[in-house]
Design a protein around this motif. Structure first.
Motif, PDB file in Angstrom:
ATOM      1  N   LEU A 119       0.829  -1.210   0.000  1.00 54.68           N
ATOM      2  CA  LEU A 119       0.000   0.000   0.000  1.00 54.68           C
ATOM      3  C   LEU A 119       0.864   1.261   0.000  1.00 54.68           C
ATOM      4  O   LEU A 119       0.540   2.252  -0.652  1.00 54.68           O
ATOM      5  CB  LEU A 119      -0.919   0.000   1.222  1.00 54.68           C
ATOM      6  CG  LEU A 119      -2.068  -1.005   1.187  1.00 54.68           C
ATOM      7  CD1 LEU A 119      -2.814  -1.003   2.516  1.00 54.68           C
ATOM      8  CD2 LEU A 119      -3.032  -0.697   0.060  1.00 54.68           C
ATOM      9  N   ILE A 120       1.982   1.207   0.733  1.00 57.59           N
ATOM     10  CA  ILE A 120       2.866   2.376   0.769  1.00 57.59           C
ATOM     11  C   ILE A 120       3.391   2.674  -0.628  1.00 57.59           C
ATOM     12  O   ILE A 120       3.404   3.828  -1.082  1.00 57.59           O
ATOM     13  CB  ILE A 120       4.032   2.162   1.753  1.00 57.59           C
ATOM     14  CG1 ILE A 120       3.521   2.144   3.191  1.00 57.59           C
ATOM     15  CG2 ILE A 120       5.092   3.242   1.585  1.00 57.59           C
ATOM     16  CD1 ILE A 120       4.587   1.848   4.210  1.00 57.59           C
ATOM     17  N   LEU A 121       3.825   1.622  -1.327  1.00 62.97           N
ATOM     18  CA  LEU A 121       4.371   1.839  -2.669  1.00 62.97           C
ATOM     19  C   LEU A 121       3.318   2.456  -3.582  1.00 62.97           C
ATOM     20  O   LEU A 121       3.573   3.456  -4.274  1.00 62.97           O
ATOM     21  CB  LEU A 121       4.857   0.509  -3.242  1.00 62.97           C
ATOM     22  CG  LEU A 121       6.084  -0.097  -2.571  1.00 62.97           C
ATOM     23  CD1 LEU A 121       6.416  -1.446  -3.177  1.00 62.97           C
ATOM     24  CD2 LEU A 121       7.274   0.848  -2.685  1.00 62.97           C
TER      25      LEU A 121
ATOM     26  N   VAL B 324       5.681  14.988  -0.019  1.00 65.63           N
ATOM     27  CA  VAL B 324       6.453  14.293   1.024  1.00 65.63           C
ATOM     28  C   VAL B 324       5.649  14.230   2.315  1.00 65.63           C
ATOM     29  O   VAL B 324       5.543  13.175   2.958  1.00 65.63           O
ATOM     30  CB  VAL B 324       7.803  15.019   1.264  1.00 65.63           C
ATOM     31  CG1 VAL B 324       8.496  14.427   2.475  1.00 65.63           C
ATOM     32  CG2 VAL B 324       8.682  14.908   0.046  1.00 65.63           C
ATOM     33  N   GLY B 325       5.069  15.367   2.693  1.00 68.20           N
ATOM     34  CA  GLY B 325       4.262  15.392   3.915  1.00 68.20           C
ATOM     35  C   GLY B 325       3.101  14.429   3.840  1.00 68.20           C
ATOM     36  O   GLY B 325       2.844  13.663   4.765  1.00 68.20           O
ATOM     37  N   ASN B 326       2.388  14.454   2.708  1.00 69.79           N
ATOM     38  CA  ASN B 326       1.245  13.557   2.561  1.00 69.79           C
ATOM     39  C   ASN B 326       1.676  12.106   2.647  1.00 69.79           C
ATOM     40  O   ASN B 326       1.030  11.279   3.272  1.00 69.79           O
ATOM     41  CB  ASN B 326       0.541  13.817   1.234  1.00 69.79           C
ATOM     42  CG  ASN B 326      -0.316  15.080   1.283  1.00 69.79           C
ATOM     43  OD1 ASN B 326      -0.775  15.481   2.344  1.00 69.79           O
ATOM     44  ND2 ASN B 326      -0.520  15.698   0.141  1.00 69.79           N
ATOM     45  N   THR B 327       2.808  11.789   2.003  1.00 69.39           N
ATOM     46  CA  THR B 327       3.285  10.403   2.011  1.00 69.39           C
ATOM     47  C   THR B 327       3.641   9.962   3.423  1.00 69.39           C
ATOM     48  O   THR B 327       3.301   8.858   3.854  1.00 69.39           O
ATOM     49  CB  THR B 327       4.505  10.252   1.087  1.00 69.39           C
ATOM     50  OG1 THR B 327       4.189  10.801  -0.182  1.00 69.39           O
ATOM     51  CG2 THR B 327       4.895   8.802   0.936  1.00 69.39           C
ATOM     52  N   PHE B 328       4.313  10.845   4.162  1.00 69.78           N
ATOM     53  CA  PHE B 328       4.698  10.497   5.532  1.00 69.78           C
ATOM     54  C   PHE B 328       3.472  10.107   6.350  1.00 69.78           C
ATOM     55  O   PHE B 328       3.450   9.080   7.028  1.00 69.78           O
ATOM     56  CB  PHE B 328       5.426  11.660   6.206  1.00 69.78           C
ATOM     57  CG  PHE B 328       5.653  11.444   7.675  1.00 69.78           C
ATOM     58  CD1 PHE B 328       4.785  11.981   8.618  1.00 69.78           C
ATOM     59  CD2 PHE B 328       6.717  10.680   8.113  1.00 69.78           C
ATOM     60  CE1 PHE B 328       4.984  11.765   9.969  1.00 69.78           C
ATOM     61  CE2 PHE B 328       6.927  10.455   9.465  1.00 69.78           C
ATOM     62  CZ  PHE B 328       6.051  10.997  10.400  1.00 69.78           C
ATOM     63  N   PHE B 329       2.444  10.955   6.288  1.00 71.55           N
ATOM     64  CA  PHE B 329       1.297  10.680   7.148  1.00 71.55           C
ATOM     65  C   PHE B 329       0.494   9.487   6.649  1.00 71.55           C
ATOM     66  O   PHE B 329      -0.141   8.802   7.444  1.00 71.55           O
ATOM     67  CB  PHE B 329       0.433  11.935   7.289  1.00 71.55           C
ATOM     68  CG  PHE B 329       1.044  12.944   8.220  1.00 71.55           C
ATOM     69  CD1 PHE B 329       1.676  14.072   7.736  1.00 71.55           C
ATOM     70  CD2 PHE B 329       1.014  12.731   9.590  1.00 71.55           C
ATOM     71  CE1 PHE B 329       2.262  14.986   8.605  1.00 71.55           C
ATOM     72  CE2 PHE B 329       1.590  13.635  10.458  1.00 71.55           C
ATOM     73  CZ  PHE B 329       2.220  14.766   9.961  1.00 71.55           C
ATOM     74  N   ALA B 330       0.535   9.223   5.346  1.00 66.50           N
ATOM     75  CA  ALA B 330      -0.113   8.010   4.863  1.00 66.50           C
ATOM     76  C   ALA B 330       0.600   6.790   5.434  1.00 66.50           C
ATOM     77  O   ALA B 330      -0.038   5.850   5.923  1.00 66.50           O
ATOM     78  CB  ALA B 330      -0.094   7.976   3.338  1.00 66.50           C
ATOM     79  N   ILE B 331       1.926   6.845   5.422  1.00 71.71           N
ATOM     80  CA  ILE B 331       2.699   5.701   5.925  1.00 71.71           C
ATOM     81  C   ILE B 331       2.426   5.489   7.412  1.00 71.71           C
ATOM     82  O   ILE B 331       2.146   4.373   7.862  1.00 71.71           O
ATOM     83  CB  ILE B 331       4.207   5.913   5.681  1.00 71.71           C
ATOM     84  CG1 ILE B 331       4.495   5.908   4.174  1.00 71.71           C
ATOM     85  CG2 ILE B 331       5.027   4.842   6.386  1.00 71.71           C
ATOM     86  CD1 ILE B 331       5.948   6.165   3.827  1.00 71.71           C
ATOM     87  N   SER B 332       2.491   6.568   8.191  1.00 69.30           N
ATOM     88  CA  SER B 332       2.290   6.392   9.635  1.00 69.30           C
ATOM     89  C   SER B 332       0.887   5.866   9.917  1.00 69.30           C
ATOM     90  O   SER B 332       0.696   5.060  10.832  1.00 69.30           O
ATOM     91  CB  SER B 332       2.545   7.698  10.380  1.00 69.30           C
ATOM     92  OG  SER B 332       1.631   8.691   9.981  1.00 69.30           O
TER      93      SER B 332
END
Lengths: 354, 557, 199
Positions: A119-121, B324-332
């Motif tokens: 999902l991350i990718l 980058v910010g959006n990706t970080f919070f999606a990951i967390s």
């Protein structure tokens, strides 16, 4: 312990009938259906543009993963409930007291981690695709300014200012023609959401956000403000009218003209300029340069009034001019306390602003 | 169950007048009374806020309805959200914590009984102040009355310019009061758990509910200042001309969102973890097996607490953060889903190999499991930022958070309610009414919130007082409203059940469910001093050890 | 009524000592207050350099060396007071405790003088610009905590003068001193953020 729920079953039935009656009494609404692409139904899974299309593809992948997880886990739950239920003829002994299992717990930790990795990718790829796109050469630039409870739409490169209805060209055979939107706000936070074109992006004062759309199919696309912004948040609709390239160029030419000066609307023009209408509204080519309210230069080229509340008909226009609060209570155009004659004249004048 | 003489305690109210009993409640510092006062008051607010929800749904039952004026509607959804989170959710978990923790750890009261009382009264006054806004706030030109800025009160809608009158100030001040109540309650519960456990009860021998209350209350300490700090700033903006959120002076509206959600996201886990706690106590008893993987359950909860502090901006994916910010919070956000999912598996593992009894508490737990699974999965969908760009601020996210807060949290709390009511009152709740409550509530819940997912997918934004016909939302809203009425009926049945069972319920005895933690070793209701002598424990399930001396837990732990 | 859970078991848990509830409570309080200060510090750092008008930190701030020394020494004097209490030296305890209060009062007095100068000479108020907003709220939040601490300290002094404070209460006194140390530690952070980083 067999107590009856109610004195009798009739009371129960009566209760439900009462509820039904209540609904019917309350339900005294009405409404004219709204027209647009898909008859006004804005299904996020029926995109007709990028980036909504790419969002849909990513979403379907995620939905599939979630569906599989759901089926497996709900299945395990259901199976467990049936297989391990307490049976009537049971001897009352306690089942084997199992405290845990390191292997099983490891397995059901590793599996989610792998799923999350996938999902991350997928997510980071889609985010980058959509957010980091640079506007290609010669792309159409627009600026949308959110107001309580209408949309100011500017085309800086083309010297056009209009309201509530954003006209853009479609990307037809001649190559991509995306439209880039700069989003600003004049008062509180709003959000621009036209589901079949793109995800939503907020309009926040003292901040400029950027988004883009690349529609392929001409038509009128409906959207709503999607960030609560006060009393009439519900009635801050947006329409994106997608034209074929030629049609769009024609529309631009029309909009770039100053307001038409019709000869049979002198009284209305005088009344408009005598009252404080000019404090809020702009009519290009005249001395009306108010910035608080929507630009009225080509008012009659719009489909709806008051940000999608009522269709733009002479009758509705008259009603609006007489008392906007009756159509959109709480909106920031007050009842101007006009006489009937002034209302008629001004309406007639506005109808010449094609 | 061991045979004992069961004596129903003499009704202490006999011989004392209503005023005497009321006075008793006003001056009490007993954790049990205060716990019940928390829960009782919360249920009262649940009814009020629930009626607001019914009114909201009646307004939305058909397009262009005129049942509620726009301003009234906007106040209702603000008050509904604010009440449900702060005046129902928080006090219920404080009530469960204050009532159960001393009993479960084998002590006589909380570490700071007077502080406990102070916390309750702060909460009550805060709640009353919020509702007083209906009376006290109306001002010039009709401005004022109850707050209408939404429960998360985004800037700059809350500035003096856009929120005239004092309605927003009532929102700020009442929540500051309730926050003080929550904070002192948290300090009290933490101190109690750390310092007052009975001999032998090491940290890893505490009931899971106690562990989860410990994690929850630490989260309260860390999350609430986000809200209080932001509210102080807003108050200073509104009254001292400060510029924290004043975009005209260079201030940032987004920083309000950051501070609010730094509180707001841990807040929803603060609400959920006590519901997990109820599950972790009830599922084992009704499966007749110990909880599967106790250490992992502790660890997973601690991980949830920790990671949940880093996900807040998934409420802000549309604000215009960088990729980058959006990706970080999606990951967390994805990461916090892992320990959460693990807990579901552990509950399943508890049930597997057991002998499941479908009493009312267990039915609500099963509803929880099914619904929390769905809620978690829609949460995963919302964590995918691009998908979120379509789903957020629509009825999809409304459906998601009602799935978590009603379908999971409230079901878990109802389970705990049916489970511990006999302990607190000394009488069982009526099983038949309980079944009606469960099934009606479940049906109504699904009618409303399953359909709202689809309204969101069809582009219906949230917080709108009406909508046009022809958007595809008409039938969905009709069904959702019917569901709300069904849920209201179910809650009415619960109220009837509670009131009737106080006097007429079957006597419960010490241990009606054949359970294993210390609260079931004392009378129902417990005496003021909880235990005649402070117990000594040797395992996680002291009563199992006593009931099964040939096969005690401490041999295997 | 037999309380079955209290039946003696074969195994003796031995010495059962747990941390003091007071310590747990004060540490929890300090934890939550630290988080509150973090929010204001975050706002301060975020808004550095973003004021649209008005005096800048560089123009108007004077490093408060003396008040800082006063406040940080008060942490030392409070420890000396605690030591005196443990040694049953009531007079010395009261003396060092009083000095702590006076040092705190000096800090507050110096803050008041600084604010007076900023307002009347430099026309910097909480509503002037973002610097004013964040400065007064952060420093003010800290000063409020100092004042609350002074109230606690004064209360203890009054109790002591009435003969109610003995070495048996040393833990309660210690909890007040822990709160005081927290206030001083926060000042180190506020000082760094406002007078070092922010300038």
């Amino acid at each position: 312990m067999r107590r009856q729920l109610f004195g009798n079953q009739r009371a129960l039935r009566g209760f439900f009938l009462l509820m039904l009656a209540l609904i019917c009494i309350i339900a005294l609404g009405h409404g004219e259906p709204v027209f647009g692409i898909d008859g006004g139904v804005t299904n996020i899974f029926k995109p007709l543009a990028q980036p909504a299309q790419e969002i849909k593809e990513t979403s379907f992948l995620v939905l599939a993963v979630c569906a599989v997880i759901f089926v497996v886990v709900a299945g395990l739950l259901l199976y467990g409930l049936i297989r391990f239920r307490h049976r009537a003829g049971d001897d009352g002994s306690e089942p084997p007291q199992v405290y845990g299992s390191n292997q099983i717990e490891l397995a059901w930790t590793v599996l989610p981690v792998l799923i999350v990795f996938v999902l991350i990718l997928v997510t980071s790829r889609t985010i980058a695709d959509i957010q980091d796109r640079k506007p290609p050469q010669g792309t159409l630039q627009t600026t949308i300014v959110g107001h309580q409870w209408w949309w100011e739409i500017r085309y800086p490169g083309l010297n056009i200012v209009t309201a509530n209805e954003l006209h853009v060209p479609a990307s037809d055979g001649r190559g991509p023609r995306p439209t880039f939107l700069k989003l600003q706000s004049a008062d509180v936070a709003h959000s621009f959401w036209v589901p079949q074109l793109a995800g939503k992006t907020d309009l926040i004062p003292n901040r400029e956000n950027l988004m883009w759309i690349e529609p392929t199919k001409p038509g009128t696309y409906l959207g709503n403000c999607a960030e609560y912004c006060g009393t009439q948040h519900a009635r801050m609709l947006i329409r994106v009218v997608v034209h074929s390239s030629d049609e769009f160029d024609r529309w631009v030419t029309e909009q770039q003209k100053n307001a038409s000066v019709a000869t049979n609307a002198d009284e209305g023009r005088k009344a408009f300029f005598a009252n404080s209408c000019v404090n809020c509204h702009t009519i290009r080519g005249t001395s009306a340069q108010g910035k608080f309210g929507p630009d009225l230069t080509h008012l009659m080229s719009r489909e709806m009034l008051a940000a999608g509340v009522v269709p733009n008909t002479p009758d509705n226009l008259r009603r609006w001019v007489r008392d906007p609060q009756k159509i959109k209570v709480g909106c920031l155009m007050p009842n101007m306390q006009l006489t009937d004659q002034e209302v008629d004249h001004i309406t007639a004048y506005l109808q010449t602003l094609k | 169950m061991a045979t004992q003489e069961i004596t129903i305690p003499v009704d202490r109210a006999l011989g004392s007048s209503f005023v005497d009993r009321l006075h008793g409640l006003v001056v009490t510092v007993d954790h049990k009374k205060l716990g019940l006062m928390y829960i009782g008051t919360a249920l009262g607010f649940l009814v009020v806020a629930g009626l607001m929800a019914v009114a909201i749904r009646l307004q939305l039952i058909i397009p262009n309805n005129t049942f509620l004026e726009p301003d009234v509607f906007n106040r209702f959804f603000t008050m509904h959200g604010t009440s449900m989170v702060f005046l129902v959710g928080m006090p219920i978990i404080a009530g469960f914590g204050n009532y159960l923790v001393p009993l479960m750890i084998g002590t006589r009261d909380m570490a700071f009984p007077r502080l406990n009382a102070f916390g309750y009264w702060m909460f009550l006054f805060g709640g009353l102040l919020l509702y007083f806004s209906y009376l006290g706030s109306p001002g010039l030109a009709g401005h004022g009355s109850a707050p209408d800025v939404g429960w998360f009160a985004y800037a700059p809608l809350t500035s003096r310019a856009f929120s005239r009158g004092t309605s927003t100030d009532y929102w700020i001040l009442s929540l500051m009061l309730t926050s003080i109540g929550s904070t002192v309650s948290a300090i009290n519960i933490i101190a109690t758990i750390i310092a007052l456990r009975c001999p032998g009860m090491k940290l890893m021998r505490m009931p899971l509910l106690v562990w989860l209350m410990l994690v929850t209350n630490f989260m309260i300490l860390l999350a609430l200042p986000g809200l209080s700090g932001a509210q102080i700033m807003l108050l200073i903006d509104r009254y001292l001309g400060a510029h924290f959120f004043d975009t005209q002076a260079g201030g940032s509206a987004v920083i309000w969102q950051h501070f609010f959600w730094i509180f707001g996201h841990p807040e929803v886990y603060i609400l959920m973890i006590p519901a997990f706690a109820c599950l972790s106590e009830i599922v084992p008893v009704f499966s007749r097996k110990p909880i599967f993987g106790y250490p992992i359950m502790v660890g997973a909860t601690a991980m949830i607490g920790l990671i949940s502090m880093s996900v807040w901006a998934h409420h802000m994916f549309t604000v215009g953060m960088t990729s980058v910010g959006n990706t970080f919070f999606a990951i967390s956000t994805f990461l916090v889903g892992i320990p959460t999912g693990i807990k579901i598996f552990n509950w399943l593992g508890t049930m597997y190999g057991g002998k499941i009894r479908f009493d009312v508490p267990m039915l609500f737990c099963i509803g929880f499991l099914f619904q929390f699974l769905i809620a978690g999965l829609t949460g995963v969908m919302l964590a995918v930022a691009p998908f979120n760009w379509q789903l957020t601020d629509s009825y999809f996210v409304v459906a998601h958070f009602h799935y978590t807060l009603v379908g999971a949290f409230l079901f878990g709390i109802f389970a705990g309610f049916y489970y511990w009511y006999p302990k607190a009152v000394g009488r069982m709740l009526d099983r038949r009414l309980g079944l009606w409550h469960f099934w009606l509530f479940a049906i109504g819940f699904h009618l409303t919130f399953d359909t709202e997912h689809f309204a969101g997918l069809l582009g219906m934004p949230r917080r709108i007082f009406t909508y046009d016909a022809g958007r595809g939302w008409d039938t969905l809203n009709l069904i959702a409203t019917v569901g709300a009425l069904v849920q209201a009926t179910a809650v009415l049945l619960l109220a009837i059940n509670i009131v009737r069972s106080v006097k007429k319920g079957d006597p419960a005895g010490n241990d009606p469910w054949d359970a294993w933690t210390l609260e079931w070793s004392t009378t129902s209701p417990p005496p003021d001093y909880n235990f005649a002598t402070i117990p000594t424990v040797r395992s996680r399930r002291p009563l199992w050890d006593l009931k099964h001396p040939e096969d005690p837990d401490w041999k295997y732990e | 009524m037999i309380n079955e859970a209290s039946l003696p078991l074969a195994f003796e848990p031995g010495d059962w000592t747990l941390p003091s509830p007071r310590k747990a409570a004060i540490v929890s309080l300090i934890l939550t207050e630290t988080t509150l200060f973090s929010i204001f510090v975050a706002a301060y750092l975020f808004y550095i350099g973003k004021s649209l008008t008005g005096p800048t930190p560089r123009e108007v701030l004077e490093t408060p060396i003396i008040p800082t020394i006063c406040l940080l020494s008060s942490s030392v004097t409070i420890m000396l007071a605690e030591r005196a209490l443990r040694r049953e030296n009531r007079g010395r305890f009261q003396l060092w405790w009083l000095i702590t209060i006076l040092l705190a009062a000096a800090f507050i007095g110096a803050t008041a003088i600084e604010w007076h100068r900023l307002i009347t000479v430099h026309h910097l108020t909480i509503s002037t610009n973002l610097f004013g907003t964040t400065f007064y709220s952060l420093v003010g939040l800290h000063a409020t905590h100092v004042i609350v601490g002074m109230c606690l300290l004064t209360l203890v002094l009054v109790f002591s003068l009435r003969g109610l404070v003995t070495p048996l209460q040393h833990e309660r006194i210690q909890m007040v001193s822990w709160y005081w140390h927290f206030v001083d530690a926060i000042w180190v952070i506020v000082f760094t953020v406002v007078y070092v980083i922010g300038r």
